[in-house]
Scaffold this motif. Sequence first.
Motif, PDB file in Angstrom:
ATOM      1  N   TYR A 206       0.552  -1.309   0.124  1.00 55.37           N
ATOM      2  CA  TYR A 206      -0.041   0.109   0.116  1.00 55.37           C
ATOM      3  C   TYR A 206       0.912   1.207   0.048  1.00 55.37           C
ATOM      4  N   ALA A 207       1.954   1.189  -0.372  1.00 53.88           N
ATOM      5  CA  ALA A 207       3.041   2.242  -0.656  1.00 53.88           C
ATOM      6  C   ALA A 207       2.333   3.439  -1.592  1.00 53.88           C
ATOM      7  N   THR A 208       2.450   4.795  -1.408  1.00 53.80           N
ATOM      8  CA  THR A 208       2.060   5.546  -2.488  1.00 53.80           C
ATOM      9  C   THR A 208       3.060   5.707  -3.522  1.00 53.80           C
ATOM     10  N   VAL A 209       2.603   5.491  -5.099  1.00 57.48           N
ATOM     11  CA  VAL A 209       3.613   5.709  -5.999  1.00 57.48           C
ATOM     12  C   VAL A 209       3.005   6.766  -6.883  1.00 57.48           C
ATOM     13  N   LEU A 210       3.730   7.668  -7.354  1.00 55.09           N
ATOM     14  CA  LEU A 210       3.420   8.821  -8.083  1.00 55.09           C
ATOM     15  C   LEU A 210       4.268   8.822  -9.370  1.00 55.09           C
ATOM     16  N   LEU A 211       3.869   9.218 -10.595  1.00 51.36           N
ATOM     17  CA  LEU A 211       4.673   9.260 -11.830  1.00 51.36           C
ATOM     18  C   LEU A 211       4.091  10.769 -12.390  1.00 51.36           C
ATOM     19  N   ALA A 212       5.182  11.319 -12.610  1.00 53.12           N
ATOM     20  CA  ALA A 212       4.744  12.940 -13.209  1.00 53.12           C
ATOM     21  C   ALA A 212       5.720  13.069 -14.037  1.00 53.12           C
ATOM     22  N   PRO A 213       5.662  13.954 -15.294  1.00 58.25           N
ATOM     23  CA  PRO A 213       6.652  14.141 -16.181  1.00 58.25           C
ATOM     24  C   PRO A 213       7.798  14.986 -15.411  1.00 58.25           C
ATOM     25  N   ALA A 214       9.090  14.698 -15.942  1.00 57.92           N
ATOM     26  CA  ALA A 214      10.062  15.273 -15.446  1.00 57.92           C
ATOM     27  C   ALA A 214      10.185  16.793 -15.166  1.00 57.92           C
ATOM     28  N   GLY A 215      10.649  17.002 -13.923  1.00 55.98           N
ATOM     29  CA  GLY A 215      10.492  18.677 -13.796  1.00 55.98           C
ATOM     30  C   GLY A 215       9.377  19.294 -13.183  1.00 55.98           C
ATOM     31  N   GLU A 216       8.326  18.383 -13.141  1.00 54.45           N
ATOM     32  CA  GLU A 216       7.114  18.785 -12.644  1.00 54.45           C
ATOM     33  C   GLU A 216       6.642  18.280 -11.387  1.00 54.45           C
ATOM     34  N   GLU A 217       6.109  19.034 -10.591  1.00 56.65           N
ATOM     35  CA  GLU A 217       5.412  18.561  -9.046  1.00 56.65           C
ATOM     36  C   GLU A 217       4.294  17.753  -9.568  1.00 56.65           C
ATOM     37  N   TYR A 218       3.958  16.437  -8.688  1.00 54.26           N
ATOM     38  CA  TYR A 218       2.809  15.999  -9.020  1.00 54.26           C
ATOM     39  C   TYR A 218       1.478  16.616  -8.682  1.00 54.26           C
ATOM     40  N   ASP A 219       0.719  16.429  -9.717  1.00 66.95           N
ATOM     41  CA  ASP A 219      -0.775  17.243  -9.403  1.00 66.95           C
ATOM     42  C   ASP A 219      -1.770  16.211 -10.202  1.00 66.95           C
ATOM     43  N   PRO A 220      -2.779  15.712  -9.277  1.00 69.71           N
ATOM     44  CA  PRO A 220      -3.668  14.643  -9.697  1.00 69.71           C
ATOM     45  C   PRO A 220      -4.793  15.426 -10.738  1.00 69.71           C
ATOM     46  N   ALA A 221      -4.830  16.614 -10.813  1.00 65.86           N
ATOM     47  CA  ALA A 221      -5.768  17.420 -11.640  1.00 65.86           C
ATOM     48  C   ALA A 221      -5.142  17.238 -13.247  1.00 65.86           C
ATOM     49  N   LYS A 222      -3.774  17.035 -13.252  1.00 67.87           N
ATOM     50  CA  LYS A 222      -3.409  16.832 -14.430  1.00 67.87           C
ATOM     51  C   LYS A 222      -3.462  15.674 -15.372  1.00 67.87           C
ATOM     52  N   GLU A 223      -3.663  15.826 -16.739  1.00 69.47           N
ATOM     53  CA  GLU A 223      -4.036  14.664 -17.133  1.00 69.47           C
ATOM     54  C   GLU A 223      -2.825  13.558 -17.415  1.00 69.47           C
ATOM     55  N   ASN A 224      -1.631  13.983 -17.585  1.00 64.73           N
ATOM     56  CA  ASN A 224      -0.646  13.137 -17.736  1.00 64.73           C
ATOM     57  C   ASN A 224       0.215  12.751 -16.345  1.00 64.73           C
ATOM     58  N   HIS A 225      -0.385  13.106 -15.089  1.00 62.80           N
ATOM     59  CA  HIS A 225       0.250  12.755 -13.811  1.00 62.80           C
ATOM     60  C   HIS A 225      -0.785  11.632 -13.426  1.00 62.80           C
ATOM     61  N   GLN A 226       0.269  10.491 -12.797  1.00 63.85           N
ATOM     62  CA  GLN A 226      -0.761   9.489 -12.443  1.00 63.85           C
ATOM     63  C   GLN A 226      -0.295   8.916 -10.948  1.00 63.85           C
ATOM     64  N   GLY A 227      -1.198   8.576 -10.250  1.00 61.59           N
ATOM     65  CA  GLY A 227      -0.791   7.985  -8.521  1.00 61.59           C
ATOM     66  C   GLY A 227      -1.535   6.707  -8.454  1.00 61.59           C
ATOM     67  N   THR A 228      -0.898   5.899  -7.644  1.00 63.39           N
ATOM     68  CA  THR A 228      -1.630   4.684  -7.392  1.00 63.39           C
ATOM     69  C   THR A 228      -0.975   4.311  -6.050  1.00 63.39           C
ATOM     70  N   SER A 229      -1.617   3.220  -5.538  1.00 61.30           N
ATOM     71  CA  SER A 229      -1.267   2.461  -4.230  1.00 61.30           C
ATOM     72  C   SER A 229      -0.867   1.321  -4.563  1.00 61.30           C
ATOM     73  N   ALA A 230       0.192   0.879  -4.078  1.00 67.22           N
ATOM     74  CA  ALA A 230       1.169  -0.431  -4.608  1.00 67.22           C
ATOM     75  C   ALA A 230       0.168  -1.638  -3.881  1.00 67.22           C
ATOM     76  N   SER A 231       0.053  -2.817  -4.333  1.00 66.77           N
ATOM     77  CA  SER A 231      -0.851  -3.936  -3.783  1.00 66.77           C
ATOM     78  C   SER A 231      -0.129  -4.328  -2.474  1.00 66.77           C
TER      79      SER A 231
END
Length: 150
Positions: free
Chosen positions: A40-65
């Motif tokens: 259940y770790a929090t895993v975030l993927l954002a374009p390089a140089g950008e801070e994660y923002d869930p409102a942006k289309e190319n930003h993704q976040g999930t919880s590990a299994s």
Amino acid sequence: MKRTTLLLAALFALLSLGAQEPTHTLKGQAVGPNGEPVGYATVLLAPAGEEYDPAKENHQGTSASTEGRFSFSAPEGNYTLTITFIGYKLWTQELSLTAPTDLGAITLEEDSQLIESVAITGGLIRREADRYVMSNLSESALAKGRDSYE
């Protein structure tokens, strides 16, 4: 006329498929220093140089299994992958996604600022054999400056 319309619709569908960026799978597993999964770790993927923002289309976040595994599907590009969980230090890595990528086991370091335990003492309600009894609420910090309606 029907044939022409059907042919044009098929042509537009094929053109729209060709215009999409290729996507690749990024996967891995969050583990602790002893190799135990960090579920259940929090895993975030954002374009390089950008801070994660869930409102942006190319930003993704999930919880590990429960086994600490995670997976993303993202278009080619440069990204920042971040993994965080209570009791472990923030883990960040810059990566270039050009093909399906398996990062394998990602070892998170324990955080030395971890609080070992928390003790909760006292309470406003106590249980007796035949009922629950509320303590003197007027002495509670929550009741200061309030009346019984509040």
